[in-house]
Design an enzyme around this catalytic site. Sequence first.
Site, mmCIF file in Angstrom:
data_model
loop_
_atom_site.group_PDB
_atom_site.id
_atom_site.type_symbol
_atom_site.label_atom_id
_atom_site.label_comp_id
_atom_site.label_asym_id
_atom_site.label_seq_id
_atom_site.Cartn_x
_atom_site.Cartn_y
_atom_site.Cartn_z
ATOM 1 N N CYS A 72 0.842 -1.213 0.000
ATOM 2 C CA CYS A 72 0.000 0.000 0.000
ATOM 3 C C CYS A 72 0.871 1.254 0.000
ATOM 4 C CB CYS A 72 -0.898 -0.048 1.246
ATOM 5 S SG CYS A 72 -1.601 1.519 1.751
ATOM 6 N N CYS B 58 0.447 3.438 3.037
ATOM 7 C CA CYS B 58 1.111 2.811 4.191
ATOM 8 C C CYS B 58 2.600 3.122 4.186
ATOM 9 C CB CYS B 58 0.898 1.306 4.185
ATOM 10 S SG CYS B 58 -0.828 0.807 4.289
#
Length: 140
Positions: free
Chosen positions: A29, A32
């Site tokens: 991600c 992230c």
Amino acid sequence: MKISSDADLRKKAMNPNEMWLINFYSPSCGHCRTLAPVYQKLAKSLKNLVNVAVVNCQESQQLCGSNGIKAYPTIKLFGYDGASVEDYNGERTVKAMDEWATSRIPSIVQKVSSSDVAEFTKQTEDKVRVVIFSSKSTPS
């Protein structure tokens, strides 16, 4: 700190004497990866106040599923009572997350009148008690 199982989460985050801020993330991600250095700084900022941990949802799919993780990153605060869980939905900055997490630390200040001081200060094995004398009727 990394949490990788339901048992590990229960042992740490469900402890009624501690508060845990946990970032549920996926290494693939982009958001992230952007959050990672901010979250590391946050961990240093909250040291000795709120425990900070991460859960890699690619490695711990069952743990993430049992916590209702549907998007990454998801940040959850596990409270002192060992039962309450709150999602963080604010700005992804150290300052904003620090202020939010520390605002959830319960106050243990107790107002005591002069007639109650002796009872309040009775020695207990598990608690330190501090008495501040003031002529103010409200704290500032």
